[in-house]
Motif scaffolding. Structure first.
Motif, PDB file in Angstrom:
ATOM      1  N   CYS A  34       0.825  -1.200   0.000  1.00  0.00           N
ATOM      2  CA  CYS A  34       0.000   0.000   0.000  1.00  0.00           C
ATOM      3  C   CYS A  34       0.863   1.255   0.000  1.00  0.00           C
ATOM      4  N   THR A  84      -9.474   2.617  -0.844  1.00  0.00           N
ATOM      5  CA  THR A  84      -9.391   1.938   0.450  1.00  0.00           C
ATOM      6  C   THR A  84      -8.476   0.721   0.430  1.00  0.00           C
ATOM      7  N   GLY A  85      -8.287   0.084  -0.711  1.00  0.00           N
ATOM      8  CA  GLY A  85      -7.418  -1.077  -0.775  1.00  0.00           C
ATOM      9  C   GLY A  85      -6.005  -0.758  -1.216  1.00  0.00           C
ATOM     10  N   LYS A  86      -5.757   0.500  -1.560  1.00  0.00           N
ATOM     11  CA  LYS A  86      -4.455   0.881  -2.096  1.00  0.00           C
ATOM     12  C   LYS A  86      -3.684   1.820  -1.185  1.00  0.00           C
ATOM     13  N   ARG A 143     -13.601  -0.984  -3.687  1.00  0.00           N
ATOM     14  CA  ARG A 143     -14.010  -2.253  -4.306  1.00  0.00           C
ATOM     15  C   ARG A 143     -14.979  -2.919  -3.328  1.00  0.00           C
ATOM     16  N   VAL A 196     -14.735  -6.531  -2.010  1.00  0.00           N
ATOM     17  CA  VAL A 196     -13.605  -6.951  -1.175  1.00  0.00           C
ATOM     18  C   VAL A 196     -13.881  -6.516   0.261  1.00  0.00           C
ATOM     19  N   ASN A 255     -12.200  -6.426   3.089  1.00  0.00           N
ATOM     20  CA  ASN A 255     -11.250  -5.570   3.774  1.00  0.00           C
ATOM     21  C   ASN A 255     -11.315  -4.129   3.273  1.00  0.00           C
ATOM     22  N   ASP A 256     -11.597  -3.954   1.981  1.00  0.00           N
ATOM     23  CA  ASP A 256     -11.726  -2.608   1.443  1.00  0.00           C
ATOM     24  C   ASP A 256     -12.956  -1.907   2.019  1.00  0.00           C
ATOM     25  N   CYS A 305     -13.722  -5.365  -9.347  1.00  0.00           N
ATOM     26  CA  CYS A 305     -13.376  -6.462  -8.448  1.00  0.00           C
ATOM     27  C   CYS A 305     -13.161  -7.716  -9.295  1.00  0.00           C
TER      28      CYS A 305
END
Length: 530
Positions: A287, A306-308, A341, A344, A346-347, A371
């Motif tokens: 990340c 949010t995932g990056k 996403r 996902v 966790n995102d 996704c």
């Protein structure tokens, strides 16, 4: 975007070069002159030249708005104009010197640039050199920069045309031009910062760095030596770097298509906008850390993925489920943009954690990301467990949701917003192109109709339509009928949309106008963040 790699296929190499050139030039500021203007001496019936009777200050203002070659020709209009060109701050743009079909690296153009720079005593209001392969003219380039430094150039756009031969070092002479107020550089290799000595840009207000090979610390140094810099625009590079910003003057930072290990805004007391758009993850897929320090005026922030991105506020890493304390809140932010996403887990779990950090949020812009695996099943129960979010509940007035796929996770999020946002006024949901989802546009719209609730719809205006994204098809916007008319008139509303598109468009104008005021769009490089 970095310099395209070499390829055995010259056609492929050419296409890559043209794509890179197109990307860079689409993000450059426009020169402040018109290529279509025509200047003529206005004569009365008695043959008297009235324009030439104007004061010198007005004549210089006229000439300063013309391309350099046309400005030089004004000396032929009348004796009154002789000498005006030499005393006027002019604009020099290399593309204005090219006849139709001429090569961008033409020796004639190079000679013409050299002649103009040598003949005009300055100052130069603006110079754009963007179409030549500077690696082939490095001696000329060094001479040009020395002349520009001596002539007091104010705005400089210096772009090297991509070449398979490799990155061309940016001449150190550039850093001796202390009169610059705006500087854009593209497709260069940044010089070793340690060798720049005491070089500085005391008047520089806007800096653009496009596809330049840089190392960690290079950009930081330039920012630190630009005491009045207000706008920093970084576009495209494949070298992952750590960016650390300390500035008393920065108002807007925009970073697009850039590989970042981390960006840390240590102290920027005047910063109003921090825009991260389509930035790429560093090597290894880790990340990118976005660290926010002293930014008391930051009002627009995004697009956080949010995932990056790993968000850090005042030395605290924001994680899912974390209890948000006062030191973790940025109360100045009014507009926030997120890319999520929703398939996902966790995102999605990071969304409430991010939202709780901005308790004074007034406009929220969500983009649903692609996704690659089956979507998750986080339903409304997840959001109910989240509990109230102050910014959403008491402050948020506008929300947009782009690339809606009608997934359960997205529907649950919208339900939570509709149920909890007490001062929400305008909502726009834009469905993704049906080619990228198993559902048709009507099916996706129906899932939004199913969210109908008389209490919700009496509180805010709700518009739905086709996507604005690059994958989107034609826009099919409509304003959703309010209150209990929704279920009764839904078929008639569809019929109206098909037969009277202009009427449907008119009904939607009010919410669209309000949304447009806060919608975070991808700003073009060179546009001032006023």
């Amino acid at each position: 975007m970095a310099r395209p790699p070499s390829s055995a296929d010259p056609h492929l190499q050419y296409r890559r070069t043209e794509r890179l050139s197109s990307f860079i030039h689409s993000n450059l500021p426009d020169p402040p002159v018109s290529t279509t203007a025509r200047l003529r001496a206005a004569l009365t019936s008695g043959g008297v030249d009235r324009i030439s009777r104007l004061p010198d200050s007005l004549l210089r203002e006229i000439v300063s708005r013309l391309p350099a070659k046309d400005a030089a020709r004004t000396a032929a209009l009348a004796a009154r104009w002789r000498g005006v060109w030499r005393s006027t701050p002019i604009v020099l743009v290399d593309t204005h010197l090219l006849p139709n079909g001429a090569s961008a690296s033409s020796l004639d153009v190079t000679a013409t640039i050299s002649h103009i720079l040598a003949a005009h005593p300055g100052p130069f209001r603006c110079v754009h050199l963007t179409r030549g392969r500077m690696g082939e003219h490095q001696a000329h380039l060094r001479l040009w920069l020395r002349l520009l430094a001596a002539r007091g150039v104010q705005e400089l756009v210096l772009v090297n045309r991509p070449s398979p031969s490799g990155d061309v070092p940016l001449p150190r002479t550039l850093f001796t031009i202390s009169t610059l107020t705006r500087l854009y550089i593209g497709v260069w290799k940044f010089p070793d910062a340690a060798g720049l000595g005491g070089a500085s840009f005391p008047h520089l207000r806007e800096l653009g760095i496009c596809s330049v090979a840089v190392e960690s610390g290079d950009i930081d140094l330039v920012v630190a030596r630009s005491p009045v810099l207000e706008i920093l625009n970084i576009q495209g590079t494949m070298n992952g770097v750590h960016l650390r910003l300390v500035s008393k003057s920065l108002r807007c930072v925009q970073i697009c298509a850039f590989v970042l290990e981390s960006v840390e805004v240590v102290s920027a007391p005047c910063l109003e906008r921090l825009i991260l758009s389509e930035c790429l993850s560093p090597a290894g897929g880790s990340c990118t850390t976005v660290k926010i320090g002293n930014v008391p005026k930051l009002s627009l922030f995004g697009k956080l993925e949010t995932g990056k991105y790993a968000l850090e506020i005042q030395d605290t890493v924001i994680m899912a489920g974390i209890k948000t304390g006062p030191s973790m809140m940025v109360t100045s932010v009014k507009t926030l943009s997120l890319k999520v996403r929703f398939g996902v887990h966790n995102d999605v779990k990071m969304v409430p954690a991010f939202l709780k950090c901005f308790p004074c949020l007034e406009a929220l812009h969500i983009m649903s990301g692609k996704c690659d695996h089956p979507p998750g099943k986080l339903n409304l129960e997840f959001w109910e467990e989240v509990g109230p979010i102050v910014g959403v509940r008491l402050r948020m007035k506008v929300m947009t949701f782009l690339d809606y796929h009608a997934q359960q996770d997205e529907i649950a999020f919208l339900q939570y917003i509709f149920q909890n946002a007490q001062v929400l006024k305008y909502v726009l949901v834009s469905a993704v192109n049906p080619r990228y989802t198993p559902l048709s546009t009507d099916d996706m719209f129906n899932t939004l109709y199913a969210l109908s609730d008389d209490l919700w719809l009496s509180k805010f205006s709700f518009a739905i339509g086709g996507t604005h994204g690059p994958e989107g098809g034609p826009e099919t916007h409509q304003q959703k009928p309010q209150a209990d008319k929704t279920r009764q008139q839904k078929p008639q509303a569809d019929k109206t949309r098909q037969q009277k598109p202009q009427a449907a468009k008119t009904r939607q104008q009010k919410p669209q106008a309000a949304i447009a005021k806060t919608q975070q769009q991808k700003p073009k490089a060179g546009n001032r963040c006023n």
